[in-house]
Design an enzyme around this catalytic site. Structure first.
Site, PDB file in Angstrom:
ATOM      1  N   ALA A  31      -3.377  -3.669   5.567  1.00 50.71           N
ATOM      2  CA  ALA A  31      -1.950  -3.832   5.830  1.00 50.71           C
ATOM      3  C   ALA A  31      -1.740  -4.633   7.110  1.00 50.71           C
ATOM      4  CB  ALA A  31      -1.288  -2.467   5.960  1.00 50.71           C
ATOM      5  N   ASP A  72       3.156   8.086  -3.215  1.00 55.33           N
ATOM      6  CA  ASP A  72       1.817   8.586  -3.528  1.00 55.33           C
ATOM      7  C   ASP A  72       0.877   8.539  -2.336  1.00 55.33           C
ATOM      8  OD1 ASP A  72       1.688   5.889  -3.422  1.00 55.33           O
ATOM      9  OD2 ASP A  72       1.096   5.602  -5.505  1.00 55.33           O
ATOM     10  N   LYS A  88      -6.935 -15.340   0.652  1.00 55.29           N
ATOM     11  CA  LYS A  88      -5.619 -15.418   0.019  1.00 55.29           C
ATOM     12  C   LYS A  88      -4.776 -14.276   0.574  1.00 55.29           C
ATOM     13  CE  LYS A  88      -5.937 -12.375  -3.969  1.00 55.29           C
ATOM     14  NZ  LYS A  88      -7.145 -11.606  -3.707  1.00 55.29           N
ATOM     15  N   MET A 144      -4.139  -9.929   4.114  1.00 51.67           N
ATOM     16  CA  MET A 144      -4.860 -10.906   3.298  1.00 51.67           C
ATOM     17  C   MET A 144      -6.194 -10.300   2.899  1.00 51.67           C
ATOM     18  SD  MET A 144      -6.186 -13.648   6.091  1.00 51.67           S
ATOM     19  CE  MET A 144      -5.043 -13.602   7.438  1.00 51.67           C
ATOM     20  N   SER A 145      -6.818 -10.917   1.900  1.00 52.66           N
ATOM     21  CA  SER A 145      -8.155 -10.499   1.501  1.00 52.66           C
ATOM     22  C   SER A 145      -8.928 -11.759   1.123  1.00 52.66           C
ATOM     23  CB  SER A 145      -8.075  -9.524   0.327  1.00 52.66           C
ATOM     24  OG  SER A 145      -7.565 -10.180  -0.812  1.00 52.66           O
ATOM     25  N   ASP A 197      10.217   2.445  -5.122  1.00 53.13           N
ATOM     26  CA  ASP A 197       9.290   1.348  -4.873  1.00 53.13           C
ATOM     27  C   ASP A 197       9.474   0.328  -5.971  1.00 53.13           C
ATOM     28  OD1 ASP A 197       7.908   1.918  -2.563  1.00 53.13           O
ATOM     29  OD2 ASP A 197       6.675   3.414  -3.568  1.00 53.13           O
TER      30      ASP A 197
END
Lengths: 556, 698
Positions: free
Chosen positions: B396, B536, B413, B400-401, B326
């Site tokens: 996902a 993870d 954003k 955006m949040s 990752d």
């Protein structure tokens, strides 16, 4: 000086001719487009295959390859055994009777296993029918069996299916052994080797005595004897006899003939795996071992016995054919034991201890070209073990030719390693436990040990030469050597085919900078050391007690 | 995807690694004593038979001891004066056995000590089990079964591994991770939703669903692993054992047949000398150290705070061809930080900062917090009352949040194309300038986040990715070892390309989904390659299971930890590279000692054979000029015994691994262990022979 130049020229010719035959072997055993001269064989072969009910499809398991091999070899053996036990009067001008059962068994097994160890005097026991129908027939099919196995193993290591045994056997005969033998026989014929079914020649010697000169269809016999790494003589004196090996030229050509197919097999291996560099380095390795042995043997024979040097000059002349001299006899002894031919142009029993040491060393290693086809396979086993031992040192599971070497491969390879000591040392120890007078050992001390060990090493390595002072025509020798013959032939073949089948099923990996490359000078050196340590260290004690002790005693 | 929390660790490791150990370092003193006692206990034939090479030595020792007591046992002609020599040989053989046992016991000792420490955390506790009707009953922790629901409160020891199904609490996990800072656990969270039995809840209350039956929990597995109880031989070890067993067999034949062969010369060697020859020739050095090397390899992994489920996994590490990594946390520092605001459509930086502040005030990720910090630095203030507004979490799907203020204004954003879609859906227009900003940021290797207020697009936040220092050199090393690195990232292809180039990875996959991970692994495996990866999240579990080496972060979910074959207690994804090195070191050590052991045989032959057959004329082979036949045999045997303890440190520490190409490594190790293995015994045996002469032992 001349023998050295001739030897060097001979090896140079082998190096030059090996790729030519190598390309042909590759074409034959990888079904490449055929040259015009043998294209007409194809319908003949497929007709024959159809006749025995074979499809010619490649085997999909080791048994699929081994079972036809064992069945056909058993049949070949039974035919030959029958001919030896009931020798018919046809083509038998001197009317020889059947052989004693143990001698017939040993002779059959010996020729069936491509060994040609002879516990009999052929010209005094075998008629032409037995020589042709049993001996020469077995010479062809045993060499073809060896080639088939060798190329099945090569196919496995290059990731191809193992192939079809009957098809391989046929093609080895029709496209390699028979045409090559015919060509060589023609040359021998021109050089003066007899090829006749006539009865022995009765002549009056210069002293006025009567002598019988046995003749026969020797030229072809001699050709397959050398090319097929068989080595069994039409006459007991083998290639020291003028009828088998009349001139210096035939001597050199028949030395070349012993080397050419095994050298070409290694070359063909490189073409199979698409890495000529790999095969060239293996050739260098094997040639290196051969040359080292030849130098020791030739020098030892030329120097002669130091204890006799004040009386006799000109080297060790005992047991030599003066036409060939000491040097070329030493070379012949090295090549014949290295290639598992077993033909001789002089008495190895009378050779210097260092020559016997060289010969025994070759018999123990079995890869100084080694048996027809199987020598190449043994070489791959040692390379595999070298990869396994040293490959761990680069920090990853070792890979050979792009395929991982894992437990199954190590098991089969180790088994091959175990067979030789088993069938050489144990019978030798049993025989020697009987003491000097027992079992016809004609020498006390170290040379007696050499004689016994040599006999079993020659049998188990499928070589066929011997320290012939040994009285080996007894049931004990016939039966115990028969065991070594069989064990030394079919057990390794089974293990090799199983090994190759396991290898071919593994995925091929692309090499990366972290992969141990096996086509380097460094790795070739490593293989040589592993070969000597694993192959010969086991036999070091008997070598020390036999030829080494004898040599040291002579020197001191 | 850019602001994914999947790769954000709630607890990054801190401090130097040595200080982060989760268990006290086992005391050397105790280890040695324990190993010595174990060395004698392992003389038990039932244990000795497991190692074919050393069992041959065991049999030889018994035979020689019998011949010491009664020298005429097998040979009526033997004199009583041979008793002293027989006794000395028996002693050296016994020493060989004990040294080999000691090496194994020493390697096991560390693990056993660690297991003891772990066991202490496993005190039985009472658990409050919730019955289906909602009532609570007190049961012993050993009575809990998978699927049970229990309540734990502040101060309790968590009775078994489980998933949090309700509640929020801080948990002290220092028993397993050594990290003293408490960890927040809450239901529904991918990463913080699992608890481990034996850890202690500090405050509040959690409802857990037990996920492991007693004796099968994480700590139980750890104990079994470090103790070596579940140690099964690895494939390479098995292959090597086979080869060593066959070599032993071959030498057994060679020595057993020697008696009649030498008898032919009227010089039969004595049984004791033949046993000595056999033991000298069989590969006792590697035979005695083989298991110690394997155990020590596992232990070295454990010292890195990584728990491997099997030695096979550690060994597979050495074979890895491809590392799937990752980007975030492995190649770059976990936190991307807001670096600059790039306004578009005529807005000013200050205006953009205000909107960005608004969109980030509920975002607790380091990225979100860094945006808030940058906005505050530029003097921006929150455009709404936080108490009345509500936060919109990242997902996902939406990528955006943001937050909705009380008067219904949407601050958002997120990924540039996601925000574009959002703005268009609200009837807004996307200025062309946005794409320029996007490219500008991407070319810098940064992550562009678009910011909007309802239908108006304000601009782009430049999130700067910081590549971990020294990571490029490590990738160079890996490349030299023949290992390919593939970077996976949710970033757009331009950003990913820039980072990939800067970090020096061989390949990258941009805008990757968890499914891409499996696809990459399968594609590599189809080419016969071995793949290692870290992960993870729950959605990493299939990829972890698919990979040949899957390393789960301890901070990760239970599912990830179960699918992986290693768990990193420090949750440091970079460690995968260290583990690969350990795997290689393990294989190299094994190969080096095998080569050394076999190469030793040459010198031993030259010491023993002339001595064995003194009367046959082999004196010339005594190249070391050893004093007497008996002294020569004894010297070889003493060397054979002493070389084992001499190599124990190497076996336990491992051959130093250098990131060189295979050819260079082979050349180097061949020189040290191959050539060294040929030469060392010549010198060693000669010195021992001189010492024996000086001490008048014979």
């Amino acid at each position: 000086m001349l023998p050295w130049l001739l030897a060097a020229a001979l090896l140079a010719v082998v190096v030059l001719t090996a790729p030519v035959l190598g390309r042909h072997l590759y074409a034959v055993f990888d079904d490449r487009p055929q040259p015009a001269w043998d294209r007409w064989l194809t319908p003949l072969e497929s007709g024959l295959l159809r006749w025995i009910g074979e499809t010619g499809r490649p085997a999909d398991s080791p048994w699929g390859y081994l079972l036809p091999l064992l069945i056909s070899n058993a049949l070949f053996g039974l035919v030959a055994l029958a001919l030896l036990v009931w020798q018919p009067t046809w083509l038998n001008p001197l009317g020889f009777g059947g052989l004693r059962w143990d001698l017939a068994l040993h002779t059959t097994l010996s020729f069936l296993t491509n060994t040609d160890q002879q516990h009999l005097i052929p010209e005094q026991s075998l008629g032409n029918l037995a020589q042709l129908g049993a001996m020469q027939f077995l010479m062809f099919v045993s060499a073809a069996t060896g080639l088939a196995v060798g190329f099945a193993v090569i196919r496995g290591f290059s990731g191809r299916p193992l192939g079809n045994f009957y098809r391989d056997l046929l093609r080895a005969l029709s496209r390699v052994l028979i045409p090559a033998s015919l060509l060589l026989a023609l040359f021998l014929l021109v050089s003066g080797v007899p090829m006749t079914l006539a009865s022995p020649l009765e002549i009056t010697t210069l002293e006025g005595g009567q002598q019988w000169l046995p003749r026969g269809p020797i030229a072809l016999f001699e050709a397959i004897k050398q090319l097929g790494e068989n080595g069994g003589g039409f006459v007991s004196a083998n290639a020291a006899h003028p009828y088998e090996n009349p001139t210096l030229l035939t001597n050199l050509v028949s030395t070349w003939a012993m080397l050419i197919i095994p050298a070409a097999t290694i070359d063909a291996f490189g073409r199979f795996v698409g890495n000529r560099r790999q095969s060239s380095l293996l050739l260098v390795l094997v040639f290196g071992l051969l040359i080292a042995g030849a130098v020791v043997a030739m020098a030892a024979e030329q120097a002669g016995n130091p204890l006799l040097s004040s009386w006799i000059s000109g080297g060790n002349l005992q047991g030599k054919e003066l036409r060939f001299g000491t040097g070329l006899t030493g070379l012949y002894a090295t090549v014949t034991t290295g290639t598992m031919t077993g033909a001789v142009n002089g008495a190895i029993d009378a050779a210097m201890p260092l020559t016997i040491l060289t010969a025994l060393f070759n018999l123990f290693l079995q890869v100084v070209f080694g048996g027809q086809g199987t020598g190449m396979a043994y070489l791959l086993v040692f390379a595999l073990l070298a990869v396994f031992l040293t490959g761990l040192m680069v920090g990853r599971t070792p890979e050979f030719l792009g395929r991982k070497v894992e437990k199954a491969q190590v098991v089969w390879a180790s088994l091959v390693l175990l067979i030789h000591p088993l069938f050489v040392l144990i019978p030798a120890a049993l025989t020697l436990a009987g003491g000097p007078s027992w079992a016809g050992i004609s020498n006390p001390g170290s040379h007696g040990i050499s004689q016994v060990v040599y006999e079993y090493a020659s049998a188990a390595a499928n070589n066929g030469s011997g320290l012939e002072g040994l009285g080996d025509g007894t049931p004990w020798w016939n039966l115990s050597a028969s065991l070594s013959l069989l064990g030394g032939r079919y057990l390794p073949i089974a293990a090799l085919v199983a090994l190759a089948d396991g290898v071919r099923r593994k995925p091929a990996l692309e090499p990366s900078p972290g992969t141990l490359r096996t086509d380097t000078g460094l790795f070739t050196g490593v293989t040589a050391v592993v070969l000597v340590i694993l192959g010969a260290l086991t036999f070091f004690p008997v070598l020390a007690l036999g030829p080494i002790a004898e040599a040291l005693t002579l020197a001191s | 995807m850019p602001t994914s929390t999947r790769v954000l660790f709630p607890r990054m490791p801190r401090g130097p690694r040595q200080e982060r150990r989760y268990l006290e370092r086992p005391r050397q003193q105790g280890l040695l004593q324990r190993a010595i006692v174990e060395a004698f206990r392992k003389l038990d034939p039932r244990l000795a038979v497991a190692n074919p090479v050393m069992f041959v030595v065991w049999c030889g020792t018994v035979l020689c001891l019998a011949l010491t007591i009664e020298p005429r046992l097998l040979d009526a002609a033997a004199g009583a004066r041979e008793r002293g020599f027989n006794a000395l040989i028996s002693l050296t053989l016994l020493a060989t056995l004990l040294f080999a046992n000691f090496a194994e016991a020493l390697a096991e000792g560390r693990g056993k000590a660690q297991a003891d420490a772990l066991r202490r955390t496993q005190a039985r506790t009472q658990a409050r089990r919730q019955l289906p009707d909602g009532s609570i009953e007190l049961v012993d922790s050993s009575a809990l079964r998978r699927g049970d629901v229990v309540l734990v409160q502040g101060g309790d020891v968590i009775p078994a591994d489980g998933e949090v199904i309700a509640g929020v609490a801080s948990v002290d996990e220092s028993a397993i991770t050594g990290e003293s800072a408490p960890v927040l656990k809450e239901a529904g969270s991918d990463v913080a939703g699992s608890v481990t039995g034996g850890t202690r809840i500090l405050s509040d209350q959690l409802t857990l669903r037990i996920s492991a039956d007693p004796g099968k929990g994480f700590i139980d597995r750890m104990i079994a692993l470090v103790e070596g109880a579940e140690r099964s031989k690895t494939p390479n070890e098995i292959a090597l054992t086979v080869l060593l067993a066959v070599l032993t067999q071959v030498f057994l034949i060679a020595v057993a047949t020697l008696s009649p062969v030498a008898g032919f010369l009227q010089k039969p060697p004595s049984v004791v000398t033949l046993v000595a020859l056999l033991v000298a020739l069989i590969p006792t050095t590697i035979g005695g150290l083989l298991s110690a090397i394997g155990i020590a390899g596992m232990d070295r992994v454990a010292q890195f705070n990584v728990i491997a489920t099997s030695g096979r996994a550690v060994e597979a590490c050495g074979d890895v061809n491809t590392l799937v990594l990752d980007k975030t946390g492995t190649i770059t520092l976990g936190n991307r930080l807001a670096e600059e605001f790039l306004p578009v459509g005529g807005y000013s930086s200050a205006e953009l900062a205000v909107v960005a502040y608004g969109a980030s005030c509920f975002d607790q990720t380091p990225e979100g917090r860094s945006i808030v910090r940058l906005a505050e630095k530029l003097g921006a203030a929150l455009p709404f009352e936080p108490a009345s507004a509500s936060g919109i979490d990242f997902s996902a799907r939406t990528r955006m949040s943001g937050s909705d203020s009380a008067d219904g204004i949407e601050f958002r954003k997120g990924a540039v194309d996601a925000i574009k879609g959002f703005v268009r859906s609200r009837g807004g227009v996307v200025p062309d300038q946005l794409d320029q900003c996007f490219e500008q940021v991407s070319r810098l290797g940064g992550t562009p986040l678009a910011v909007c207020r309802g239908a108006e697009l304000y601009g782009v936040i430049y999130l700067k990715d910081i590549i971990k220092p020294g990571i490029r050199e490590r990738f160079d090393q890996l490349r030299r070892m023949g290992i390919r690195t593939v970077m996976l990232t949710g970033d757009n292809p331009i950003t990913a390309g820039v980072i990939a180039r800067e970090a020096g990875v061989d390949d990258f996959i941009a805008e990757a989904t968890p499914e891409d991970k499996i696809a990459v692994i399968q594609q590599e495996q189809k080419l016969g390659k071995l793949v290692a990866m870290t992960g993870d999240g729950s959605n990493d579990a299939p990829a972890l299971a698919q990979a040949n080496v899957g390393v789960a972060m301890n901070s990760g979910t239970q599912a990830a930890k179960e699918a992986a074959n290693m768990v990193d207690l420090d949750s440091d994804p970079t460690k995968l590279i260290d583990i690969v090195t350990i795997g290689k070191q393990l294989l190299i050590t094994r190969g080096a000692l095998t080569t050394f052991s076999i190469a030793n045989d040459i010198a031993k032959y030259f010491a023993i054979l002339p001595a064995l057959f003194a009367g046959v004329g082999l004196q010339a082979l005594n190249v070391m000029r050893l004093a007497s036949p008996q002294s020569a045999i004894l010297s070889a045997m003493v060397f054979n015994a002493l070389i084992i303890p001499a190599l124990v440190p190497l076996a336990l520490k491992g051959v130093k691994f250098r990131p060189l190409s295979a050819e260079q490594l082979l050349r180097r190790n061949l020189l040290v262990y191959g050539a060294g293995g040929v030469v060392a015994p010549f010198i060693g045996i000669k010195l021992i022979d001189l010492a024996i002469g000086a001490l008048r032992l014979i």
